[in-house]
Design an enzyme around this catalytic site. Structure first.
Site, PDB file in Angstrom:
ATOM      1  N   ARG A 108    -109.596   1.495 -34.536  1.00 40.56           N
ATOM      2  CA  ARG A 108    -108.355   1.017 -35.174  1.00 40.56           C
ATOM      3  C   ARG A 108    -108.709  -0.324 -35.792  1.00 40.56           C
ATOM      4  O   ARG A 108    -109.083  -1.270 -35.081  1.00 40.56           O
ATOM      5  CB  ARG A 108    -107.240   0.874 -34.140  1.00 40.56           C
ATOM      6  CG  ARG A 108    -106.048   0.117 -34.686  1.00 40.56           C
ATOM      7  CD  ARG A 108    -104.823   0.228 -33.824  1.00 40.56           C
ATOM      8  NE  ARG A 108    -104.203   1.536 -33.979  1.00 40.56           N
ATOM      9  CZ  ARG A 108    -102.959   1.836 -33.620  1.00 40.56           C
ATOM     10  NH1 ARG A 108    -102.190   0.918 -33.067  1.00 40.56           N
ATOM     11  NH2 ARG A 108    -102.459   3.040 -33.799  1.00 40.56           N
ATOM     12  N   HIS A 135    -103.179   6.580 -41.530  1.00 41.15           N
ATOM     13  CA  HIS A 135    -103.012   6.871 -40.098  1.00 41.15           C
ATOM     14  C   HIS A 135    -102.990   8.402 -39.932  1.00 41.15           C
ATOM     15  O   HIS A 135    -101.971   8.985 -39.559  1.00 41.15           O
ATOM     16  CB  HIS A 135    -101.712   6.228 -39.604  1.00 41.15           C
ATOM     17  CG  HIS A 135    -101.609   6.083 -38.117  1.00 41.15           C
ATOM     18  ND1 HIS A 135    -102.618   6.467 -37.248  1.00 41.15           N
ATOM     19  CD2 HIS A 135    -100.608   5.605 -37.325  1.00 41.15           C
ATOM     20  CE1 HIS A 135    -102.240   6.218 -36.004  1.00 41.15           C
ATOM     21  NE2 HIS A 135    -101.029   5.698 -36.028  1.00 41.15           N
ATOM     22  N   GLN A 138    -101.725  10.233 -36.666  1.00 39.00           N
ATOM     23  CA  GLN A 138    -100.265  10.222 -36.517  1.00 39.00           C
ATOM     24  C   GLN A 138     -99.643  11.408 -37.256  1.00 39.00           C
ATOM     25  O   GLN A 138     -98.751  12.083 -36.737  1.00 39.00           O
ATOM     26  CB  GLN A 138     -99.697   8.905 -37.091  1.00 39.00           C
ATOM     27  CG  GLN A 138     -98.202   8.815 -36.991  1.00 39.00           C
ATOM     28  CD  GLN A 138     -97.721   8.760 -35.549  1.00 39.00           C
ATOM     29  OE1 GLN A 138     -98.201   7.947 -34.768  1.00 39.00           O
ATOM     30  NE2 GLN A 138     -96.796   9.631 -35.171  1.00 39.00           N
ATOM     31  N   ASP A 225     -90.774   3.978 -40.756  1.00 40.70           N
ATOM     32  CA  ASP A 225     -91.726   3.210 -39.947  1.00 40.70           C
ATOM     33  C   ASP A 225     -91.328   1.739 -40.088  1.00 40.70           C
ATOM     34  O   ASP A 225     -90.504   1.384 -40.949  1.00 40.70           O
ATOM     35  CB  ASP A 225     -93.149   3.465 -40.470  1.00 40.70           C
ATOM     36  CG  ASP A 225     -94.232   2.758 -39.654  1.00 40.70           C
ATOM     37  OD1 ASP A 225     -93.963   2.367 -38.501  1.00 40.70           O
ATOM     38  OD2 ASP A 225     -95.358   2.611 -40.175  1.00 40.70           O
ATOM     39  N   CYS A 264     -93.163   7.036 -36.105  1.00 40.26           N
ATOM     40  CA  CYS A 264     -94.435   7.000 -35.361  1.00 40.26           C
ATOM     41  C   CYS A 264     -94.362   6.097 -34.141  1.00 40.26           C
ATOM     42  O   CYS A 264     -95.151   6.253 -33.215  1.00 40.26           O
ATOM     43  CB  CYS A 264     -95.560   6.563 -36.279  1.00 40.26           C
ATOM     44  SG  CYS A 264     -95.389   4.879 -36.919  1.00 40.26           S
ATOM     45  N   ARG A 292     -99.103  13.273 -30.120  1.00 44.19           N
ATOM     46  CA  ARG A 292    -100.343  12.539 -30.440  1.00 44.19           C
ATOM     47  C   ARG A 292    -101.478  13.080 -29.573  1.00 44.19           C
ATOM     48  O   ARG A 292    -102.594  13.290 -30.038  1.00 44.19           O
ATOM     49  CB  ARG A 292    -100.160  11.033 -30.187  1.00 44.19           C
ATOM     50  CG  ARG A 292     -99.220  10.327 -31.140  1.00 44.19           C
ATOM     51  CD  ARG A 292     -99.761  10.290 -32.567  1.00 44.19           C
ATOM     52  NE  ARG A 292    -101.078   9.665 -32.649  1.00 44.19           N
ATOM     53  CZ  ARG A 292    -101.301   8.350 -32.715  1.00 44.19           C
ATOM     54  NH1 ARG A 292    -100.288   7.522 -32.779  1.00 44.19           N
ATOM     55  NH2 ARG A 292    -102.531   7.864 -32.783  1.00 44.19           N
TER      56      ARG A 292
HETATM   57  N1  NVA Z   1     -97.377   0.942 -40.128  1.00 43.83           N
HETATM   58  C1  NVA Z   1     -97.536   0.543 -38.751  1.00 43.83           C
HETATM   59  C2  NVA Z   1     -97.871   1.712 -37.895  1.00 43.83           C
HETATM   60  C3  NVA Z   1     -97.991   1.412 -36.423  1.00 43.83           C
HETATM   61  C4  NVA Z   1     -98.365   2.599 -35.595  1.00 43.83           C
HETATM   62  C5  NVA Z   1     -98.593  -0.523 -38.648  1.00 43.83           C
HETATM   63  O1  NVA Z   1     -99.640  -0.404 -39.315  1.00 43.83           O
HETATM   64  O2  NVA Z   1     -98.380  -1.510 -37.937  1.00 43.83           O
HETATM   65  N1   CP Z   2     -97.917   5.316 -33.462  1.00 43.32           N
HETATM   66  C1   CP Z   2     -98.940   4.604 -33.007  1.00 43.32           C
HETATM   67  O1   CP Z   2    -100.059   4.656 -33.545  1.00 43.32           O
HETATM   68  O2   CP Z   2     -98.665   3.860 -31.890  1.00 43.32           O
HETATM   69  P1   CP Z   2     -99.569   2.730 -31.246  1.00 43.32           P
HETATM   70  O3   CP Z   2     -99.634   1.597 -32.222  1.00 43.32           O
HETATM   71  O4   CP Z   2     -98.877   2.382 -29.979  1.00 43.32           O
HETATM   72  O5   CP Z   2    -100.953   3.307 -31.007  1.00 43.32           O
END
Ligand code: NVA
Ligand code: CP
Length: 307
Positions: A108, A135, A138, A225, A264, A292
């Site tokens: 990540r 992502h 997801q 989101d 998500c 997930r």
């Molecule tokens: N768009 C959000 C998704 C989190 C799972 C982010 O990147 O923070």
């Molecule tokens: N939706 C998602 O990726 O959640 P986290 O940021 O908790 O991993």
């Protein structure tokens, strides 16, 4: 060739379908088993996944860990800040070294180029656990959730809010698997033009609209989101521009009968979505979060050549 899962387009539509089918079958097969039991065939016994987190995570971290356990394998979870990566060791050298120890790497990261570089220098599969650009894991879970509840991917998916990483993967998915995507973002917060152009070149039906009611009208799936993603600065101006795109009960009423809501998570209740929708009868968010785990088991199996 090493199978990386960096974006949905890497796998292609036929493989995505196989993964979604495998996720359903495997989920059904272990219904009622304690969460920590290993699937009967233990297909990844002896395999280890390393996970690198440059950003916070709850779902991705725990669902990948449990996915590997249920497949008979194991994980090593690392926060980038405690690795030499956090002190400037290059991603290429990190890739070369980890490839000598583990069988796959999930990362990540803030910068999509880092995962591209990681995959370039790693000899083992690399999986995208979220970047600033996309992502894909997801959206595998999202599609699995819709297939379970609707028996297929439904008609139009409506997105409201920020043109972000999650949306980019939905746009890719729509083009690959044949569902229309209607996007409602305030001006200045559109998704990446390249992602839209690429999806359209694959035959994707992608519409960008400014009227939230028109976006949602007749849609089978409504998705949103957070308005401020990880790594982005808090901006009052952005929050104000997003407000008309908040998913409310009134907006949900414009969608098709039987329409469902996805997010998500984590959610900012009262910003991108009202409590009444999050906790309402159309919300599938807890199944979505659970999926997930099941979707990623299929992604892992695909990366390891077992699907
Ligand atoms: N768009 C959000 C998704 C989190 C799972 C982010 O990147 O923070
Ligand atoms: N939706 C998602 O990726 O959640 P986290 O940021 O908790 O991993």
């Amino acid at each position: 060739m090493t199978r990386h899962f960096i974006d949905l387009t890497d796998a292609g539509s036929a493989n995505l379908r196989l993964m979604l089918e495998a996720a359903r079958t495997r989920k059904d097969a272990r219904k009622g088993s304690p969460k920590g039991t290993v699937d009967a065939d233990a297909p990844l016994a002896g395999h280890t996944l390393a996970m690198i987190f440059e950003k916070n995570s709850t779902r991705t971290r725990v669902s990948f860990d449990m996915a590997m356990r249920q497949l008979g394998g194991s994980t090593i979870v690392m926060d980038a800040g405690s690795m030499q990566l956090g002190r400037g060791e290059t991603i290429a050298d990190t890739a070369r070294v980890l490839s000598r120890y583990v069988d796959a790497i999930m990362i990540r990261t803030d910068d999509h180029q880092k995962i591209v570089d990681l995959a370039r220098y790693a000899d083992v599969p690399v999986i995208n656990g979220l970047t600033d650009h996309s992502h894909p894991c997801q959206i595998m879970a999202d599609m699995l959730t819709i297939i379970e509840h609707k028996g297929g991917l439904g008609g139009a998916w409506a997105w409201l809010g920020d043109g972000n990483n999650v949306l980019h993967s939905i746009v890719e998915a729509g083009a690959l698997l044949g569902f229309p995507v209607r996007i409602g973002c305030p001006e200045g917060y559109d998704p990446d033009e390249g992602v839209i152009a690429e999806a359209r070149s694959r035959g994707g039906q992608i519409e960008l609209l400014r009227d939230p009611r028109a976006v949602v009208r007749g849609a089978d799936v409504v998705v949103t989101d957070t308005w401020i993603s990880m790594g982005q600065a808090h901006a009052e101006e952005k929050l104000a521009a997003m407000m008309p795109f908040q998913v409310t009960k009134e907006l949900m009423a414009q969608a098709a009968p039987g329409a469902v809501f996805l997010h998500c998570l984590p959610a900012h209740r009262g910003e991108e979505v009202a409590d009444a929708v999050m906790d309402g009868p159309q919300s599938l968010i807890w199944d979505e979060a659970e999926n997930r785990l099941h979707a990623q088991k299929a992604v892992l199996l695909w990366c390891f050549g077992k699907i």
